[in-house]
Design a protein around this motif. Structure first.
Motif, mmCIF file in Angstrom:
data_model
loop_
_atom_site.group_PDB
_atom_site.id
_atom_site.type_symbol
_atom_site.label_atom_id
_atom_site.label_comp_id
_atom_site.label_asym_id
_atom_site.label_seq_id
_atom_site.Cartn_x
_atom_site.Cartn_y
_atom_site.Cartn_z
ATOM 1 N N LYS A 179 0.841 -1.209 0.000
ATOM 2 C CA LYS A 179 0.000 0.000 0.000
ATOM 3 C C LYS A 179 0.872 1.254 0.000
ATOM 4 O O LYS A 179 0.481 2.276 -0.538
ATOM 5 N N LEU A 180 2.038 1.163 0.656
ATOM 6 C CA LEU A 180 2.901 2.338 0.753
ATOM 7 C C LEU A 180 4.331 1.970 0.358
ATOM 8 O O LEU A 180 4.839 0.927 0.775
ATOM 9 N N ILE A 181 4.954 2.823 -0.464
ATOM 10 C CA ILE A 181 6.361 2.615 -0.818
ATOM 11 C C ILE A 181 7.152 3.870 -0.452
ATOM 12 O O ILE A 181 6.752 4.991 -0.794
ATOM 13 N N VAL A 182 8.247 3.679 0.270
ATOM 14 C CA VAL A 182 9.190 4.763 0.524
ATOM 15 C C VAL A 182 10.219 4.730 -0.606
ATOM 16 O O VAL A 182 10.918 3.732 -0.798
ATOM 17 N N CYS A 183 10.268 5.814 -1.386
ATOM 18 C CA CYS A 183 11.232 5.921 -2.494
ATOM 19 C C CYS A 183 12.378 6.807 -1.992
ATOM 20 O O CYS A 183 12.199 8.022 -1.848
ATOM 21 N N ASP A 184 13.527 6.194 -1.694
ATOM 22 C CA ASP A 184 14.630 6.933 -1.070
ATOM 23 C C ASP A 184 15.621 7.377 -2.142
ATOM 24 O O ASP A 184 16.470 6.598 -2.563
ATOM 25 N N GLU A 185 15.494 8.624 -2.573
ATOM 26 C CA GLU A 185 16.350 9.179 -3.646
ATOM 27 C C GLU A 185 16.378 8.225 -4.846
ATOM 28 O O GLU A 185 17.465 7.840 -5.323
ATOM 29 N N THR A 212 0.395 4.660 -2.293
ATOM 30 C CA THR A 212 0.721 5.875 -1.554
ATOM 31 C C THR A 212 2.249 5.912 -1.486
ATOM 32 O O THR A 212 2.874 4.882 -1.233
ATOM 33 N N LEU A 213 2.830 7.094 -1.756
ATOM 34 C CA LEU A 213 4.302 7.172 -1.846
ATOM 35 C C LEU A 213 4.873 8.195 -0.873
ATOM 36 O O LEU A 213 4.287 9.267 -0.665
ATOM 37 N N VAL A 214 6.007 7.838 -0.293
ATOM 38 C CA VAL A 214 6.859 8.811 0.405
ATOM 39 C C VAL A 214 8.073 8.967 -0.492
ATOM 40 O O VAL A 214 8.787 7.986 -0.742
ATOM 41 N N PHE A 215 8.288 10.176 -1.003
ATOM 42 C CA PHE A 215 9.332 10.386 -2.012
ATOM 43 C C PHE A 215 10.425 11.274 -1.425
ATOM 44 O O PHE A 215 10.233 12.466 -1.219
ATOM 45 N N ILE A 216 11.575 10.660 -1.137
ATOM 46 C CA ILE A 216 12.678 11.367 -0.483
ATOM 47 C C ILE A 216 13.677 11.852 -1.533
ATOM 48 O O ILE A 216 14.084 11.082 -2.405
ATOM 49 N N SER A 217 14.053 13.131 -1.448
ATOM 50 C CA SER A 217 15.056 13.648 -2.385
ATOM 51 C C SER A 217 15.717 14.895 -1.805
ATOM 52 O O SER A 217 15.104 15.625 -1.027
ATOM 53 N N HIS A 218 16.975 15.140 -2.209
ATOM 54 C CA HIS A 218 17.620 16.398 -1.826
ATOM 55 C C HIS A 218 17.271 17.473 -2.856
ATOM 56 O O HIS A 218 17.581 18.639 -2.663
ATOM 57 N N ASN A 219 16.590 17.072 -3.932
ATOM 58 C CA ASN A 219 16.387 17.955 -5.080
ATOM 59 C C ASN A 219 14.914 18.360 -5.195
ATOM 60 O O ASN A 219 14.060 17.548 -5.561
#
Ligand code: SF4
Length: 340
Positions: A179-185, A212-219
């Motif tokens: 249901k949820l994916i953490v996309c780490d950079e 549902t997404l958690v999208f991690i980025s420095h950009n």
């Protein structure tokens, strides 16, 4: 799939995480406060972007959400259950719903396993009731869904390009139908031309699988294209949380405004004004952060109060949260920019 308001899938309450670093026989380890007092919710179908410079705590937060790291304080409520209260067997059952895509696709794939084995691996661990044939069928379908030929399942990771390797990582994350994916950079290790393809693929898969997404980025420019709301972290604390549109059009926190100076905009006059907020100086050590507002050593709007008192995270209208003593005064007018 659009976010469903009032339908919280995940709720983070007052989450904190501290690491011990260094130390030895005659020296106490130092305390590195990686996350402090983090609270937010994620609605079903939403994409929450998490941004900040390296060392701001964004990857630690992603891992605390998935319980790959255990927070020291706070709660991680997944559909109402606090994941910190679950025993290992209960947590194993939840893992099917909670997956991660890593930054470096090649490094995250076991070079001794075939692609078919890599993608099937979570099924073996989390859905042991499936037969070998059912697993193979699912893997072939998922290869197709991420734009790879199903016949490639007998190849090894080194035979694939960076973009293809990240597609394999995405297939592995999707195989349990989470249901949820953490996309780490997920695109920062890829060429710019490939980044857009992977971002488009993630958007399509989100709709297709109701993710549902958690999208991690420095950009911030990368996060902009995929996020409904964006959370900005600085030295382990939340400094701003707002919808993507509000954040890009009218960022309130000086740190968010500084990050935005790196995002290209068409209007040269506005770009010149905005560049006044560009980041200066090094990020302070999280082991010994500045008193009061941690951003004050790099903030052109800082006043004496900023050294004395940490600004609370407070509502700033339209669901936005900001932690800055001066957010009401800061705007884009030249008069304001000349006055500071
Ligand atoms: Fe800058 Fe002060 Fe606001 Fe911190 S509280 S961001 S130092 S103006």
């Amino acid at each position: 799939m659009s976010p469903t308001p009032g339908n919280a899938l995940l709720r983070i309450d007052n989450l904190s995480k501290t690491f011990s670093v260094g130390g030895g026989l005659f020296r106490k380890p130092l305390k590195l406060k990686a996350l402090q007092d983090i609270s937010f919710t994620i609605e079903r179908g939403e994409t929450l972007g998490i941004v900040g410079e390296s060392g701001c705590g964004k990857s630690t937060l992603g891992r605390c959400i998935l319980q790959l790291l255990r927070p020291d304080e706070g709660r991680v409520l997944w559909l109402g259950d606090n994941l910190l209260d679950l025993d290992p067997e209960e947590m194993r059952k939840k893992r099917r719903d909670l997956q991660i895509i890593f930054q470096d696709p090649q490094a995250s794939l076991n070079p001794r396993m075939t692609v078919g084995e890599i993608v099937a691996d979570p099924l073996k661990a989390l859905m042991p009731e499936l037969s070998a044939n059912q697993r193979r069928q699912r893997v072939m379908e998922m290869m197709e869904a991420v734009g790879l030929q199903p016949e490639m399942i007998n190849r090894y990771p080194h035979e694939f390009s960076g973009g293809q390797a990240q597609r394999i990582g995405i297939a592995r994350a999707l195989i349990t139908e989470p249901k949820l994916i953490v996309c780490d950079e997920p695109v920062s290790a890829l060429d710019v031309s490939i980044q857009a393809q992977i971002l488009n693929l993630l958007s399509e898969l989100k709709d297709q699988f109701g993710l549902t997404l958690v999208f991690i980025s420095h950009n911030l420019s990368v996060v902009r294209h995929v996020s409904d709301r964006i959370l900005v972290l600085y030295l382990g604390r939340m400094v701003e949380l707002a919808s993507g549109d509000d954040l890009y059009q009218d960022a309130k926190h000086p740190y968010t405004r500084a990050l935005l100076t790196a995002v290209p905009i068409a209007d040269p006059k506005r770009a010149r004004l905005r560049n006044i907020d560009a980041l200066t100086g090094e990020i302070p050590s999280p082991i010994n952060p500045p008193s009061g507002c941690a951003f004050r050593t790099r903030c052109r709007y800082a006043i004496s109060l900023c050294a004395e008192k940490r600004p609370p995270l407070e509502p700033a209208g339209d669901g936005r949260l900001v932690a800055c003593h001066r957010w009401r005064e800061i705007d884009d007018t030249p008069a304001m920019l000349e006055a500071v």
